[in-house]
Design a protein around this motif. Structure first.
Motif, PDB file in Angstrom:
ATOM      1  N   LEU A 311      16.679  20.206  12.025  1.00 21.46           N
ATOM      2  CA  LEU A 311      15.412  20.927  12.109  1.00 21.46           C
ATOM      3  C   LEU A 311      15.477  22.190  12.963  1.00 21.46           C
ATOM      4  O   LEU A 311      14.564  23.002  12.930  1.00 21.46           O
ATOM      5  N   GLY A 312      16.526  22.360  13.740  1.00 25.26           N
ATOM      6  CA  GLY A 312      16.626  23.555  14.558  1.00 25.26           C
ATOM      7  C   GLY A 312      15.666  23.543  15.729  1.00 25.26           C
ATOM      8  O   GLY A 312      15.139  22.494  16.125  1.00 25.26           O
ATOM      9  N   TYR A 313      15.415  24.713  16.283  1.00 26.92           N
ATOM     10  CA  TYR A 313      14.624  24.833  17.508  1.00 26.92           C
ATOM     11  C   TYR A 313      13.213  25.357  17.261  1.00 26.92           C
ATOM     12  O   TYR A 313      12.424  25.448  18.186  1.00 26.92           O
ATOM     13  N   GLY A 314      12.897  25.719  16.010  1.00 24.16           N
ATOM     14  CA  GLY A 314      11.581  26.251  15.695  1.00 24.16           C
ATOM     15  C   GLY A 314      11.619  27.749  15.488  1.00 24.16           C
ATOM     16  O   GLY A 314      12.434  28.461  16.097  1.00 24.16           O
ATOM     17  N   GLY A 315      10.751  28.249  14.612  1.00 27.54           N
ATOM     18  CA  GLY A 315      10.718  29.679  14.310  1.00 27.54           C
ATOM     19  C   GLY A 315      10.505  30.523  15.543  1.00 27.54           C
ATOM     20  O   GLY A 315       9.581  30.287  16.318  1.00 27.54           O
ATOM     21  N   GLY A 316      11.373  31.519  15.763  1.00 24.09           N
ATOM     22  CA  GLY A 316      11.244  32.412  16.906  1.00 24.09           C
ATOM     23  C   GLY A 316      11.736  31.842  18.212  1.00 24.09           C
ATOM     24  O   GLY A 316      11.772  32.548  19.223  1.00 24.09           O
ATOM     25  N   ALA A 317      12.088  30.560  18.235  1.00 24.60           N
ATOM     26  CA  ALA A 317      12.487  29.897  19.477  1.00 24.60           C
ATOM     27  C   ALA A 317      13.996  29.977  19.666  1.00 24.60           C
ATOM     28  O   ALA A 317      14.760  30.089  18.708  1.00 24.60           O
ATOM     29  N   ALA A 318      14.415  29.923  20.918  1.00 19.84           N
ATOM     30  CA  ALA A 318      15.831  29.894  21.262  1.00 19.84           C
ATOM     31  C   ALA A 318      16.103  28.650  22.094  1.00 19.84           C
ATOM     32  O   ALA A 318      15.183  28.106  22.737  1.00 19.84           O
ATOM     33  N   PRO A 319      17.326  28.145  22.083  1.00 28.18           N
ATOM     34  CA  PRO A 319      17.655  26.994  22.921  1.00 28.18           C
ATOM     35  C   PRO A 319      17.307  27.262  24.375  1.00 28.18           C
ATOM     36  O   PRO A 319      17.395  28.391  24.851  1.00 28.18           O
ATOM     37  N   GLU A 320      16.889  26.239  25.082  1.00 27.69           N
ATOM     38  CA  GLU A 320      16.467  26.391  26.471  1.00 27.69           C
ATOM     39  C   GLU A 320      17.578  27.016  27.308  1.00 27.69           C
ATOM     40  O   GLU A 320      18.721  26.574  27.306  1.00 27.69           O
ATOM     41  N   GLY A 321      17.206  28.072  28.039  1.00 24.20           N
ATOM     42  CA  GLY A 321      18.161  28.765  28.890  1.00 24.20           C
ATOM     43  C   GLY A 321      19.069  29.722  28.151  1.00 24.20           C
ATOM     44  O   GLY A 321      19.951  30.331  28.768  1.00 24.20           O
ATOM     45  N   MET A 322      18.883  29.871  26.846  1.00 24.36           N
ATOM     46  CA  MET A 322      19.743  30.762  26.057  1.00 24.36           C
ATOM     47  C   MET A 322      18.863  31.738  25.274  1.00 24.36           C
ATOM     48  O   MET A 322      18.936  31.856  24.057  1.00 24.36           O
ATOM     49  N   TRP A 323      18.014  32.450  25.985  1.00 23.18           N
ATOM     50  CA  TRP A 323      17.060  33.372  25.379  1.00 23.18           C
ATOM     51  C   TRP A 323      17.749  34.427  24.525  1.00 23.18           C
ATOM     52  O   TRP A 323      17.185  34.928  23.557  1.00 23.18           O
ATOM     53  N   PHE A 324      19.010  34.777  24.883  1.00 25.06           N
ATOM     54  CA  PHE A 324      19.713  35.827  24.145  1.00 25.06           C
ATOM     55  C   PHE A 324      20.004  35.409  22.711  1.00 25.06           C
ATOM     56  O   PHE A 324      20.280  36.255  21.860  1.00 25.06           O
ATOM     57  N   LEU A 325      19.925  34.106  22.401  1.00 29.15           N
ATOM     58  CA  LEU A 325      20.157  33.655  21.037  1.00 29.15           C
ATOM     59  C   LEU A 325      18.916  33.815  20.162  1.00 29.15           C
ATOM     60  O   LEU A 325      18.922  33.410  18.997  1.00 29.15           O
ATOM     61  N   TYR A 332      21.192  35.137   8.839  1.00 28.03           N
ATOM     62  CA  TYR A 332      21.448  33.875   8.155  1.00 28.03           C
ATOM     63  C   TYR A 332      21.772  32.764   9.158  1.00 28.03           C
ATOM     64  O   TYR A 332      21.274  31.632   9.023  1.00 28.03           O
ATOM     65  N   LEU A 333      22.547  33.087  10.200  1.00 34.42           N
ATOM     66  CA  LEU A 333      22.740  32.125  11.281  1.00 34.42           C
ATOM     67  C   LEU A 333      21.431  31.889  12.031  1.00 34.42           C
ATOM     68  O   LEU A 333      21.144  30.774  12.473  1.00 34.42           O
ATOM     69  N   GLN A 334      20.648  32.968  12.163  1.00 35.19           N
ATOM     70  CA  GLN A 334      19.385  32.862  12.899  1.00 35.19           C
ATOM     71  C   GLN A 334      18.436  31.879  12.231  1.00 35.19           C
ATOM     72  O   GLN A 334      17.761  31.101  12.904  1.00 35.19           O
ATOM     73  N   GLN A 335      18.386  31.881  10.904  1.00 37.32           N
ATOM     74  CA  GLN A 335      17.493  30.952  10.201  1.00 37.32           C
ATOM     75  C   GLN A 335      17.927  29.505  10.435  1.00 37.32           C
ATOM     76  O   GLN A 335      17.081  28.611  10.583  1.00 37.32           O
ATOM     77  N   MET A 336      19.235  29.256  10.472  1.00 37.97           N
ATOM     78  CA  MET A 336      19.708  27.897  10.745  1.00 37.97           C
ATOM     79  C   MET A 336      19.445  27.500  12.187  1.00 37.97           C
ATOM     80  O   MET A 336      19.184  26.329  12.482  1.00 37.97           O
ATOM     81  N   LEU A 337      19.489  28.462  13.095  1.00 40.28           N
ATOM     82  CA  LEU A 337      19.146  28.180  14.488  1.00 40.28           C
ATOM     83  C   LEU A 337      17.668  27.835  14.617  1.00 40.28           C
ATOM     84  O   LEU A 337      17.284  26.935  15.364  1.00 40.28           O
ATOM     85  N   TYR A 338      16.832  28.540  13.858  1.00 42.19           N
ATOM     86  CA  TYR A 338      15.385  28.295  13.902  1.00 42.19           C
ATOM     87  C   TYR A 338      14.989  27.007  13.185  1.00 42.19           C
ATOM     88  O   TYR A 338      14.206  26.206  13.714  1.00 42.19           O
ATOM     89  N   PHE A 339      15.513  26.814  11.971  1.00 46.44           N
ATOM     90  CA  PHE A 339      14.980  25.777  11.086  1.00 46.44           C
ATOM     91  C   PHE A 339      15.972  24.679  10.736  1.00 46.44           C
ATOM     92  O   PHE A 339      15.658  23.805   9.922  1.00 46.44           O
ATOM     93  N   GLY A 340      17.167  24.701  11.307  1.00 43.67           N
ATOM     94  CA  GLY A 340      18.180  23.735  10.926  1.00 43.67           C
ATOM     95  C   GLY A 340      18.960  24.217   9.712  1.00 43.67           C
ATOM     96  O   GLY A 340      18.589  25.196   9.052  1.00 43.67           O
ATOM     97  N   VAL A 341      20.031  23.516   9.408  1.00 42.85           N
ATOM     98  CA  VAL A 341      20.913  23.957   8.329  1.00 42.85           C
ATOM     99  C   VAL A 341      20.241  23.905   6.958  1.00 42.85           C
ATOM    100  O   VAL A 341      20.280  24.897   6.205  1.00 42.85           O
ATOM    101  N   PRO A 342      19.597  22.794   6.559  1.00 42.74           N
ATOM    102  CA  PRO A 342      19.014  22.765   5.192  1.00 42.74           C
ATOM    103  C   PRO A 342      17.953  23.833   4.969  1.00 42.74           C
ATOM    104  O   PRO A 342      18.034  24.611   4.017  1.00 42.74           O
ATOM    105  N   LEU A 343      16.938  23.871   5.862  1.00 43.04           N
ATOM    106  CA  LEU A 343      15.873  24.854   5.687  1.00 43.04           C
ATOM    107  C   LEU A 343      16.368  26.266   5.968  1.00 43.04           C
ATOM    108  O   LEU A 343      15.897  27.227   5.347  1.00 43.04           O
TER     109      LEU A 343
END
Length: 424
Positions: A311-325, A332-343
């Protein structure tokens, strides 16, 4: 099969193709210079003139529902454009940063409003009229950038908190950037959407006004020194050239003169930039240091995706403490970070599907093929830049799709006009 025109809105006495479009002009001006009017609004952060106008536009679209369904242009394309917004809104259920996801959803909503508004306003307009708006809008984007480079008062960077001796601040004055849109890569991404359309239109219609506008826009992109955008345009141009060879076009239709003019414009633009700004960081654009940094972002993004692959971290969200991500420089990587691999893969395929859609209409509209190659350039840029994640840039991408949709639809509904020679 073409899409039927929506009926003209009530209360307009003029024909759809000739009525004044004052609100559209205001929106395009605001889109060319989206100045912020507030910078500390709860849940939203900043508000620009463009945000306010799109709020007004949203109200008019809602009122239109009282008279009939909204004109969505092409229903399949509109569905594609809505999918990322729906997925982003859904991610509110699992996001690690509700505020960031809410803002991202609002930005998508603004983009959809911009698309619907442009499609509605240009319903019934001829392709030439649509291209006139595109020409004016592209030139309006260039003007604030040039004024910034010339250090005209009132056109300094809107980005707050930048020390005057910082590299980011200096980058505004060493290559063509935009006071409201941000550093050079942002301006280049927006302008790149219109370069192929303007040059194509000037060539097929033998109209020097559009050829000149295309050369100016291309020169502006070159002056941004944005490597990703320039490579994206070059990739699209090569693919278009190969496609033309496969289709065995006649030698007389090859725009050799236009190509020479475009190349000369690019060379003159770089020379002029170096002349006006002697400390232009031209040599640094050939350095691989920035490429290495972005590759590190990609590696760290993959590691964080592996932590939450479903599910990833949520739209527009970055992992805690890693705001630069929040800006991986790869959509394309960003969408998987936001929504997980499938979505994430699904949203990425939707973006690719916009180009496929326009290519599918090349038999009914020659300009649709040009829009398809334009989107290929954008898709390439998305792989090496964080353009699609920019709040204003995402809205402008949807607005640009709206302009392209109006152009293609108008060309399908209007018989091809004989070539005419325009004057500058």
């Amino acid at each position: 099969m073409t899409t039927a025109r929506a009926p003209a809105r009530r209360g307009t006495g003029a024909a759809p193709g000739t009525r004044p479009r004052v609100l559209l002009t205001l929106v395009l001006i605001a889109a060319a210079m989206p100045m912020r009017v507030a910078s500390s609004v709860p849940w939203i952060n900043s508000v620009s003139v463009l945000d306010i106008l799109l709020g007004v536009v949203a109200i008019t679209l809602f009122v239109d529902l009282a008279f009939g369904p909204l004109d969505v242009g092409y229903p399949k394309l509109f569905a594609l454009l809505c999918i990322p917004a729906v997925v982003c809104g859904m991610s509110m259920l699992w996001t690690q940063d509700p505020g960031a996801t809410f803002r991202a959803t609002i930005v998508y909503a603004e983009g959809i409003v911009a698309y619907l508004f442009v499609v509605r306003e240009l319903n019934g307009a001829s392709p030439g009229r649509v291209m006139t708006y595109i020409r004016r809008y592209s030139l309006l984007l260039v003007v604030p950038a040039v004024l910034l480079l010339l250090r005209v008062p009132g056109f300094g960077p809107e980005e707050t908190g930048l020390p005057p001796d910082s590299d980011r601040y200096l980058s505004y004055y060493t290559r063509l950037s935009h006071p409201a849109l941000g550093p050079s890569n942002n301006l280049a991404t927006v302008l790149a959407f219109f370069v192929p359309l303007l040059l194509y239109w000037g060539h097929v219609r033998h109209d020097r006004r559009f050829t000149l506008a295309g050369c100016v826009t291309l020169a502006a992109v070159v002056c941004t020194l944005s490597r990703g955008v320039l490579l994206g345009l070059l990739t699209a141009a090569v693919l278009a050239g190969l496609g033309s060879l496969l289709r065995r076009q006649h030698a007389g239709s090859r725009p050799a003169g236009k190509i020479v003019a475009a190349v000369v414009s690019a060379v003159v633009a770089v020379a002029l930039l170096y002349r006006l700004v002697p400390d232009t960081l031209l040599a640094s654009r050939f350095s691989l240091a920035n490429v290495f940094i972005r590759s590190q972002f990609a590696v760290e993004a993959v590691e964080e995706i592996a932590e939450r692959p479903v599910l990833g971290y949520g739209g527009g969200a970055a992992p805690e403490g890693m705001w630069f991500l929040a800006r991986v420089h790869n959509t394309y990587l960003q969408q998987m970070l936001y929504f997980g691999v499938p979505l994430g893969l699904f949203v990425s395929s939707v973006l690719i599907g916009t180009a496929v859609f326009f290519f599918s209409r090349w038999r009914t509209s020659a300009v649709a093929r040009v829009v398809g190659f334009t989107l290929i350039a954008q898709l390439f840029v998305f792989a090496v830049e964080s353009s699609f994640e920019g709040t204003v840039l995402r809205v402008l991408f949807y607005l640009s799709i709206g302009l392209a949709t109006a152009l293609v639809r108008g060309s399908e509904e209007t018989p091809a006009a004989p070539p005419h020679r325009g004057r500058i």
